[in-house]
Design a protein around this motif. Structure first.
Motif, PDB file in Angstrom:
ATOM      1  N   ARG A   1      11.923 -37.589 -39.049  1.00 28.20           N
ATOM      2  CA  ARG A   1      11.887 -37.458 -37.619  1.00 28.20           C
ATOM      3  C   ARG A   1      11.305 -38.881 -36.702  1.00 28.20           C
ATOM      4  O   ARG A   1      11.970 -39.288 -35.877  1.00 28.20           O
ATOM      5  CB  ARG A   1      11.419 -36.037 -37.012  1.00 28.20           C
TER       6      ARG A   1
ATOM      7  N   GLN B   1      15.252 -31.497 -28.715  1.00 27.20           N
ATOM      8  CA  GLN B   1      15.015 -30.863 -30.213  1.00 27.20           C
ATOM      9  C   GLN B   1      15.047 -29.299 -30.194  1.00 27.20           C
ATOM     10  O   GLN B   1      14.933 -28.913 -29.100  1.00 27.20           O
ATOM     11  CB  GLN B   1      13.635 -31.458 -30.838  1.00 27.20           C
TER      12      GLN B   1
ATOM     13  N   ALA C   1      13.149 -42.035 -34.681  1.00 27.51           N
ATOM     14  CA  ALA C   1      12.994 -42.286 -33.251  1.00 27.51           C
ATOM     15  C   ALA C   1      12.138 -43.320 -33.274  1.00 27.51           C
ATOM     16  O   ALA C   1      12.403 -43.959 -32.060  1.00 27.51           O
ATOM     17  CB  ALA C   1      11.981 -41.049 -32.619  1.00 27.51           C
TER      18      ALA C   1
ATOM     19  N   VAL D   1       7.685 -36.447 -32.098  1.00 21.64           N
ATOM     20  CA  VAL D   1       8.396 -37.689 -30.938  1.00 21.64           C
ATOM     21  C   VAL D   1       8.461 -36.351 -29.730  1.00 21.64           C
ATOM     22  O   VAL D   1       9.436 -35.955 -29.695  1.00 21.64           O
ATOM     23  CB  VAL D   1       9.393 -38.313 -31.100  1.00 21.64           C
TER      24      VAL D   1
ATOM     25  N   THR E   1      14.615 -39.447 -24.966  1.00 23.40           N
ATOM     26  CA  THR E   1      14.359 -38.739 -26.379  1.00 23.40           C
ATOM     27  C   THR E   1      15.331 -37.854 -26.539  1.00 23.40           C
ATOM     28  O   THR E   1      15.535 -37.413 -27.654  1.00 23.40           O
ATOM     29  CB  THR E   1      12.890 -38.479 -26.601  1.00 23.40           C
TER      30      THR E   1
ATOM     31  N   PRO F   1      10.140 -34.174 -26.921  1.00 21.99           N
ATOM     32  CA  PRO F   1      11.484 -34.372 -26.420  1.00 21.99           C
ATOM     33  C   PRO F   1      11.506 -34.122 -25.124  1.00 21.99           C
ATOM     34  O   PRO F   1      10.447 -33.500 -24.451  1.00 21.99           O
ATOM     35  CB  PRO F   1      12.288 -33.037 -27.333  1.00 21.99           C
TER      36      PRO F   1
END
Length: 549
Positions: A386, A363, A390, A440, A360, A442
């Motif tokens: 976002r 961020q 992802a 999501v 991932t 990170p």
């Protein structure tokens, strides 16, 4: 013998502003006096009315807000309410100097420092003397510099020089040190104290930082919802506060004695919906999430015929474990933000390597959350962008569910998804920025000074939120700051940077309690607070006879 006329007299001041169709009573019946040579702090959080009070003293309230002002303001006996703009301008020119939070918005970017000072005083020798008085080395050379070529501390010194050019009786300083490193902040505060001593000017110091107020002020007036709820000398207000709001501000303030094993207390219930534990659960760190090996970053500056090499990062080696929180501490220009950009993948090292584990990636959240949010998108659209990037092909019901869950996770109601960032408070915008980063989860969350411009209770809630999220989501955190007190709270380990190198690294408590490097010790000694004020006792005592309750 008659007593001297106070520099500032405010009686039952009320200020009403219009925002759209709504009327906001920003100042509600404030009374205040400032004696000659006295420094009075106006302390409160965003929205308390402190900046509106400061602007009222200068008769600089924005015309677009259609202000209605009643009560009385006198500057050295001259009325400032109900007068003409020309009369107000004469009072400002004769008696008042102003220093604001961001000198870049106050200085003309198209003019050199020398030309801007020359507009106030045409005597070149006087211009050089002013720059010398505010502690600018080699002032002759600085005259030809533009504002963007100076550091934040130097720009603020130039602003103070401009405010002193007409030898004012009163300086109104509105959050003049908020965006500065602790060492530069300490220098600016000492400068104001020295100028008060040498020139005898009074200062109205507007701030949300009780530590700064304790260091520089003779008296403090605490503002809440447009009213002064408590006032008195510094030792009384901070040592024996009476009002619950003042007590809450003191409880929220982060220093080197704040407990690290539990969430920070917040003023008047801020962040009460964040579902925080009584004590933080232990974190077990895993394999390296970030590996930095002898990373160097060199920039070329200047015209091609006079190229200079600036080595911003000089051979940094560092590992951050999965789930670990690492604080990177140092002053502006030390290389910490450049290193953060290398980890974020926004820049590449000149030599060495930076590796981030996982799929991932990192961020990032920034100091100014408002400018990092796309202004024409709603919060839901921001988070949706976002998420869809992802998770390609995610269906709308699932996306809406994830957005609502994430907003709830960061302590925001679901209806926030329908509004734009400009409609939110500073604390809410920072929560939205965090939500966008973690919708999501990170591998590593990169935080670039996310609390340095926030009020104490908002800073406490953001630190609490980050502490909870990194434990819930198993994220690593790299937290860049110039504030060792905040670093000690958020981090398991602290790395101190100076001139592009890590000069000290270790357990957060150990680094703050027993620093081994002189630079770390200097950063610690510059943290503003009550204990630092003792060295100014003699200066403050000089004016005790002129203080007014």
């Amino acid at each position: 013998m008659s007593s001297p006329v106070p520099v500032v007299e405010v009686e039952d001041l009320r200020v009403t502003l219009r925002r759209g169709q709504a009327e906001v009573e920003a100042v509600r019946g404030v009374s205040l006096t400032v004696g000659r040579g006295e420094i009075v702090g106006i302390v409160g959080e965003s929205g308390s009315g402190k900046s509106v009070l400061g602007l009222s003293l200068m008769a600089l309230l924005p015309a677009a807000a259609r202000p209605v002002v009643t009560g009385r303001i006198r500057i050295l006996g001259t009325d400032m309410v109900g007068t003409t703009a020309t009369a107000d301008r004469l009072v400002r020119k004769k008696h008042i100097g102003a220093v604001f939070q961001d000198p870049m918005t106050s200085l003309d970017p198209t003019m050199t420092i020398g030309n801007q000072l020359a507009e106030v005083t045409s005597n070149r020798r006087e211009v050089v003397r002013l720059l010398t008085d505010v502690g600018i080395a080699d002032p002759e050379t600085r005259l030809g510099a533009f504002p963007h070529q100076l550091s934040g501390g130097l720009r603020q010194r130039v602003m103070i020089a401009l405010s002193l050019a007409r030898n004012p009786s009163l300086i109104i300083a509105d959050e003049p040190t908020t965006a500065l490193d602790v060492t530069v902040q300490a220098q600016i505060l000492q400068l104001l104290l020295d100028l008060r001593k040498s020139r005898g000017c009074s200062v109205v110091f507007v701030t949300h930082d009780l530590g700064v107020a304790a260091q520089i002020c003779d008296r403090i007036a605490v503002m809440y919802q447009g009213r002064i709820v408590e006032s008195g000398d510094v030792d009384t207000v901070l040592g024996r506060p009476e009002h619950d709001y003042t007590k809450g501000l003191l409880a929220s303030r982060i220093d080197l004695t704040t407990p690290r094993d539990r969430p920070i207390l917040s003023a008047h219930g801020a962040g009460s919906g964040d579902a925080l534990p009584a004590v933080w659960p232990a974190v077990v760190t895993g394999a390296p999430a970030v590996t930095i090996a002898d990373a160097r970053r060199t920039f070329s500056t200047g015209p091609f015929w006079r190229r200079r090499q600036l080595e911003a990062v000089r051979g940094v080696t560092l590992e951050i474990g999965q789930g670990e929180s690492m604080a990177l501490v140092g002053e502006s220009g030390c290389g910490k933000s450049t290193l953060l950009r290398l980890v974020a993948g926004l820049d590449t090292p000149t030599s060495g390597s930076v590796t981030v584990a996982g799929d991932t990636g990192p961020q990032m959240i920034f100091q100014d959350a408002g400018s990092s949010l796309t202004p024409w998108l709603t919060v839901g659209e921001l988070l949706g962008e976002r998420l869809s990037a992802a998770v390609p092909g995610i269906r709308k019901p699932e996306a809406d569910r994830r957005i609502a869950e994430t907003l709830e996770r960061v302590g925001l109601p679901a209806e926030v998804s329908r509004v734009k960032g400009a409609s939110l408070s500073g604390g809410q915008r920072q929560r939205v920025a965090i939500a966008r980063a973690v919708i999501v989860p990170p591998t590593v969350l990169l935080c670039d000074e996310p609390t340095s411009a926030l009020d104490v209770s908002l800073a406490a809630t953001v630190l609490n939120l980050l502490g909870r999220l990194r434990r819930e989501l198993g994220m690593s955190v790299l937290f860049v700051t110039h504030d060792l007190a905040a670093a000690r709270i958020i981090a398991d380990r602290i790395a101190v940077m100076n001139h592009g190198r890590i000069v000290e690294i270790g357990d957060a408590e150990t680094v703050c309690a027993s620093p081994t490097n002189d630079y770390t010790a200097a950063l610690l000694s510059a943290i503003p607070g009550r204990e630092l004020r003792q060295s100014h006792a003699a200066e403050h005592g000089d004016h005790s006879e002129e203080r007014r309750a």
